[in-house]
Write a protein that holds these residues in place. Structure first.
Motif, PDB file in Angstrom:
ATOM      1  N   LEU A   1       3.609   1.617   2.913  1.00 41.93           N
ATOM      2  CA  LEU A   1       3.197   1.736   4.303  1.00 41.93           C
ATOM      3  C   LEU A   1       3.487   0.465   5.086  1.00 41.93           C
ATOM      4  N   SER A   2       3.678  -0.647   4.377  1.00 45.35           N
ATOM      5  CA  SER A   2       3.925  -1.929   5.026  1.00 45.35           C
ATOM      6  C   SER A   2       4.793  -2.808   4.146  1.00 45.35           C
ATOM      7  N   SER A   3       5.665  -3.610   4.779  1.00 46.46           N
ATOM      8  CA  SER A   3       6.484  -4.569   4.045  1.00 46.46           C
ATOM      9  C   SER A   3       5.710  -5.828   3.685  1.00 46.46           C
ATOM     10  N   PHE A   4       4.514  -5.995   4.247  1.00 46.02           N
ATOM     11  CA  PHE A   4       3.804  -7.253   4.120  1.00 46.02           C
ATOM     12  C   PHE A   4       2.429  -7.101   3.464  1.00 46.02           C
ATOM     13  N   ALA A   5       1.732  -6.031   3.728  1.00 42.41           N
ATOM     14  CA  ALA A   5       0.373  -5.867   3.214  1.00 42.41           C
ATOM     15  C   ALA A   5       0.374  -5.627   1.708  1.00 42.41           C
ATOM     16  N   GLY A   6      -0.765  -5.957   1.069  1.00 44.78           N
ATOM     17  CA  GLY A   6      -0.970  -5.671  -0.337  1.00 44.78           C
ATOM     18  C   GLY A   6      -1.748  -4.383  -0.522  1.00 44.78           C
ATOM     19  N   ASN A   7      -1.636  -3.802  -1.699  1.00 40.57           N
ATOM     20  CA  ASN A   7      -2.291  -2.533  -2.003  1.00 40.57           C
ATOM     21  C   ASN A   7      -3.773  -2.761  -2.295  1.00 40.57           C
ATOM     22  N   PRO A   8      -4.679  -2.276  -1.447  1.00 39.73           N
ATOM     23  CA  PRO A   8      -6.113  -2.513  -1.670  1.00 39.73           C
ATOM     24  C   PRO A   8      -6.630  -1.972  -2.998  1.00 39.73           C
ATOM     25  N   TYR A   9      -5.987  -0.930  -3.539  1.00 37.80           N
ATOM     26  CA  TYR A   9      -6.448  -0.363  -4.803  1.00 37.80           C
ATOM     27  C   TYR A   9      -6.401  -1.378  -5.941  1.00 37.80           C
ATOM     28  N   LEU A  10      -5.573  -2.409  -5.798  1.00 33.22           N
ATOM     29  CA  LEU A  10      -5.361  -3.370  -6.885  1.00 33.22           C
ATOM     30  C   LEU A  10      -6.371  -4.515  -6.865  1.00 33.22           C
ATOM     31  N   ILE A  11      -7.263  -4.519  -5.895  1.00 37.86           N
ATOM     32  CA  ILE A  11      -8.287  -5.559  -5.826  1.00 37.86           C
ATOM     33  C   ILE A  11      -9.262  -5.395  -6.984  1.00 37.86           C
ATOM     34  N   ASP A  12      -9.605  -6.502  -7.642  1.00 41.88           N
ATOM     35  CA  ASP A  12     -10.494  -6.489  -8.805  1.00 41.88           C
ATOM     36  C   ASP A  12     -11.946  -6.318  -8.351  1.00 41.88           C
ATOM     37  N   LEU A  13     -12.599  -5.264  -8.803  1.00 37.75           N
ATOM     38  CA  LEU A  13     -13.980  -4.993  -8.391  1.00 37.75           C
ATOM     39  C   LEU A  13     -14.971  -5.976  -8.999  1.00 37.75           C
TER      40      LEU A  13
ATOM     41  N   ILE B   1       8.496 -11.690 -11.509  1.00 38.07           N
ATOM     42  CA  ILE B   1       9.646 -11.113 -10.812  1.00 38.07           C
ATOM     43  C   ILE B   1       9.122 -10.010  -9.901  1.00 38.07           C
ATOM     44  N   GLY B   2       9.257 -10.219  -8.600  1.00 38.79           N
ATOM     45  CA  GLY B   2       8.817  -9.219  -7.631  1.00 38.79           C
ATOM     46  C   GLY B   2       9.899  -8.208  -7.344  1.00 38.79           C
ATOM     47  N   ASP B   3       9.648  -7.342  -6.377  1.00 37.90           N
ATOM     48  CA  ASP B   3      10.572  -6.244  -6.106  1.00 37.90           C
ATOM     49  C   ASP B   3      10.523  -5.909  -4.619  1.00 37.90           C
ATOM     50  N   LEU B   4      11.684  -5.853  -3.996  1.00 36.97           N
ATOM     51  CA  LEU B   4      11.775  -5.547  -2.568  1.00 36.97           C
ATOM     52  C   LEU B   4      12.467  -4.202  -2.376  1.00 36.97           C
ATOM     53  N   PRO B   5      11.735  -3.168  -1.952  1.00 36.67           N
ATOM     54  CA  PRO B   5      12.391  -1.884  -1.674  1.00 36.67           C
ATOM     55  C   PRO B   5      13.462  -2.055  -0.601  1.00 36.67           C
ATOM     56  N   PHE B   6      14.527  -1.282  -0.702  1.00 34.90           N
ATOM     57  CA  PHE B   6      15.592  -1.379   0.298  1.00 34.90           C
ATOM     58  C   PHE B   6      15.183  -0.678   1.589  1.00 34.90           C
ATOM     59  N   TYR B   7      14.893   0.612   1.503  1.00 40.39           N
ATOM     60  CA  TYR B   7      14.528   1.380   2.693  1.00 40.39           C
ATOM     61  C   TYR B   7      13.021   1.376   2.909  1.00 40.39           C
TER      62      TYR B   7
ATOM     63  N   PRO C   1       0.838  -1.208   0.000  1.00 42.61           N
ATOM     64  CA  PRO C   1       0.000   0.000   0.000  1.00 42.61           C
ATOM     65  C   PRO C   1       0.864   1.245   0.000  1.00 42.61           C
ATOM     66  N   THR C   2       0.513   2.198  -0.831  1.00 38.48           N
ATOM     67  CA  THR C   2       1.327   3.403  -0.979  1.00 38.48           C
ATOM     68  C   THR C   2       0.760   4.549  -0.155  1.00 38.48           C
ATOM     69  N   GLY C   3       1.631   5.472   0.201  1.00 38.37           N
ATOM     70  CA  GLY C   3       1.222   6.653   0.952  1.00 38.37           C
ATOM     71  C   GLY C   3       1.434   7.904   0.131  1.00 38.37           C
ATOM     72  N   TYR C   4       1.819   8.979   0.793  1.00 36.29           N
ATOM     73  CA  TYR C   4       2.029  10.261   0.120  1.00 36.29           C
ATOM     74  C   TYR C   4       3.079  10.120  -0.983  1.00 36.29           C
ATOM     75  N   GLY C   5       2.756  10.585  -2.175  1.00 31.28           N
ATOM     76  CA  GLY C   5       3.657  10.485  -3.310  1.00 31.28           C
ATOM     77  C   GLY C   5       3.400   9.289  -4.188  1.00 31.28           C
ATOM     78  N   ASN C   6       2.666   8.285  -3.680  1.00 29.31           N
ATOM     79  CA  ASN C   6       2.212   7.127  -4.449  1.00 29.31           C
ATOM     80  C   ASN C   6       3.324   6.202  -4.924  1.00 29.31           C
ATOM     81  N   SER C   7       4.515   6.359  -4.383  1.00 30.89           N
ATOM     82  CA  SER C   7       5.625   5.514  -4.828  1.00 30.89           C
ATOM     83  C   SER C   7       5.531   4.119  -4.212  1.00 30.89           C
ATOM     84  N   PRO C   8       5.592   3.075  -5.033  1.00 34.34           N
ATOM     85  CA  PRO C   8       5.604   1.710  -4.490  1.00 34.34           C
ATOM     86  C   PRO C   8       6.887   1.402  -3.729  1.00 34.34           C
ATOM     87  N   TYR C   9       7.896   2.270  -3.852  1.00 38.01           N
ATOM     88  CA  TYR C   9       9.148   2.085  -3.117  1.00 38.01           C
ATOM     89  C   TYR C   9       9.130   2.815  -1.765  1.00 38.01           C
ATOM     90  N   GLN C  10       7.966   3.377  -1.414  1.00 39.68           N
ATOM     91  CA  GLN C  10       7.772   3.979  -0.102  1.00 39.68           C
ATOM     92  C   GLN C  10       6.493   3.374   0.504  1.00 39.68           C
TER      93      GLN C  10
END
Length: 481
Positions: free
Chosen positions: A60-72, A207-213, A49-58
């Protein structure tokens, strides 16, 4: 690794009718396209899940998924939503994250409120199995909502310092909110499990992606402050960056982490394999040498990271995993040797090759002698190939002389250079096979009006394009067989 190819395509950028790509129908259709094009790998960006700035590399959680991506539509099929509750379908434009924040969360809350009616039997099992991160996530998000979205560093002291009694009091008053954030994660993971199964059926690997910070305003920093270099009040004792750049992320407390064998970091990394078959490790240099900045004086200094020790411990605990490491930037020979010794697959970026300052750069095609590498046209932080050809006249002129082609021919020549290289893996941005200009780039780290907002149009990934790609995969021996 078998010689193969991939497409870099962020999930939010997939076509679809509801303002953002999803992990449902639109993702499955893209997998169908990759299979038809005989392309083995789909590289995605971080899914948190992304916060201010919408960057997937920032995230809100290392484990949760982004709710916006759920298929309606999936929610409608499974009776969480009624058809008349769905938003009006719309043509693909830039992702409007403000609209997502307001309208989409409200709609998902309506879906999650129907759990008593359609609550699957495995929901409680999910909650029990994921309590190691899910409880913190639900509490953090519920408190954040109660605090009008303010970063946790601005919360009252008893909440900022994670005092259990204070947290319990807030959660009791905002129980429905905490329950929503727990339930919405169930829906995300349920859908993503279906997507992973579909990809395996089609012989497409992710291929997934793990942000460093981590982002300063993240659940991980709030719930596990001992893992970071923080002052007692939660402020940063030092922050991340590079010479001339202040990123503002909290640094890791590597000394503390080493005491328990980097357990938190290893758990964080291994969790990502639930989303992927291979994992890209962001900012690999930071594990060996990282830049720390004093938040007050803005003075910086280099520090030693844990190095290969962390990855050796990860392998000892979990076996050898497929990894792709981001080894970009100004790299010295010592770090290049460390990447080679690690055995992990590094990255080569063709757009970096034709710099007058470094004509012998290891990004030049004649330097791609190392098979254990992944060659890109460009990454999510680079211009599209067509944008690069338009915006970099001096480099383009050198590229044309290097390849012996015209500027008009250069787009296809550079794609074929990537596919024809000796590197085991070749990945191109989705925008590059679609011949999109620089206004459609994914991200511009130096500014931009539409960072992380690009979307592909419906019908862009058609049969004609798949056939052309398949011809090239056969030509350059990169088929998905």
């Amino acid at each position: 690794m078998q010689r193969s190819s991939g497409i870099l395509m962020p999930v939010p950028s997939l076509p679809g009718s509801y303002g953002i790509g999803s992990i449902g129908k639109s993702a499955k259709q893209f997998i169908d396209f990759l299979a038809a094009a005989s392309i083995r790998y789909w590289q995605i960006l971080p899914l948190g899940p992304t916060g201010y700035g919408n960057s997937p590399y920032q995230p809100l959680s290392s484990f949760a998924g982004n709710p916006y991506l759920i298929d309606l539509d999936w929610l409608t099929e499974h009776k969480y939503l009624k058809a008349e509750e769905l938003p009006e379908k719309e043509a693909e434009t830039w992702i409007d994250y403000g609209k997502m924040y307001n309208a989409r969360i409200a709609l998902l809350k309506k879906a999650c409120a129907r759990f008593p009616e359609v609550d699957p039997k495995d929901y409680l099992t999910f909650v029990k199995e994921e309590q190691g991160w899910l409880k913190d996530y639900a509490e953090f998000m519920a408190i954040k909502e109660s605090q009008k979205g303010k970063p946790w560093q601005s919360w009252p002291q008893e909440l900022r310092t994670h005092q259990n009694d204070a947290i319990a009091e807030v959660i009791a008053a905002h129980h429905d909110s905490a329950l929503f954030y727990q339930r919405v994660q169930y829906l995300f993971f349920k859908q993503y499990e279906e997507l992973r199964a579909y990809a395996k059926e089609k012989k497409v690997q992710i291929i997934g992606d793990l942000p460093f910070y981590m982002a300063p305003d993240s659940i991980d920093v709030w719930a596990h402050p001992e893992q970071f270099s923080l002052n007692p009040d939660g402020s940063l004792s030092a922050c991340a960056g590079m010479p001339g750049q202040v990123w503002g992320n909290p640094l890791f407390n590597w000394e503390k982490m080493q005491q328990d064998g980097y357990a938190w970091w290893i758990r964080r990394a291994m969790f990502q394999y639930r989303f992927c078959d291979m994992l890209r490790i962001d900012h690999f240099q930071g594990f060996f040498r990282y830049y720390a900045i004093d938040p007050n004086t803005k003075e910086g200094y280099w520090c030693q990271g844990p190095g290969q020790d962390l990855f050796d411990r990860l392998e000892q605990a979990n076996g050898k995993k497929e990894m792709l490491v981001e080894d970009l930037g100004e790299l010295d020979d010592t770090f290049k040797a460390q990447v080679k010794a690690s055995g992990f697959m590094g990255m080569r970026i063709l757009e970096y090759a034709f710099d007058e300052k470094d004509p012998g750069s290891w990004y030049m095609p004649f330097q791609y002698a190392l098979r254990n590498a992944c060659v890109y046209t460009g990454t999510h932080d680079n211009n599209t190939l067509m944008g690069w050809i338009k915006d970099e006249p001096e480099r383009v002129e050198r590229a044309c002389r290097y390849f012996g082609c015209t500027k008009k021919e250069l787009w296809q020549v550079m794609l074929k250079c990537v596919w024809g290289s000796p590197c085991d893996l070749a990945i191109v941005q989705a925008q590059d096979i679609l011949q999109l200009d620089g206004t459609k780039r994914t991200n511009n780290p130096f500014g931009g009006t539409h960072n992380w907002c690009w979307r592909a149009e419906t019908g862009a990934f058609d049969t004609k394009l798949a056939d052309w790609l398949k011809e090239n995969m056969e030509l350059y021996c990169r088929t998905n067989n």
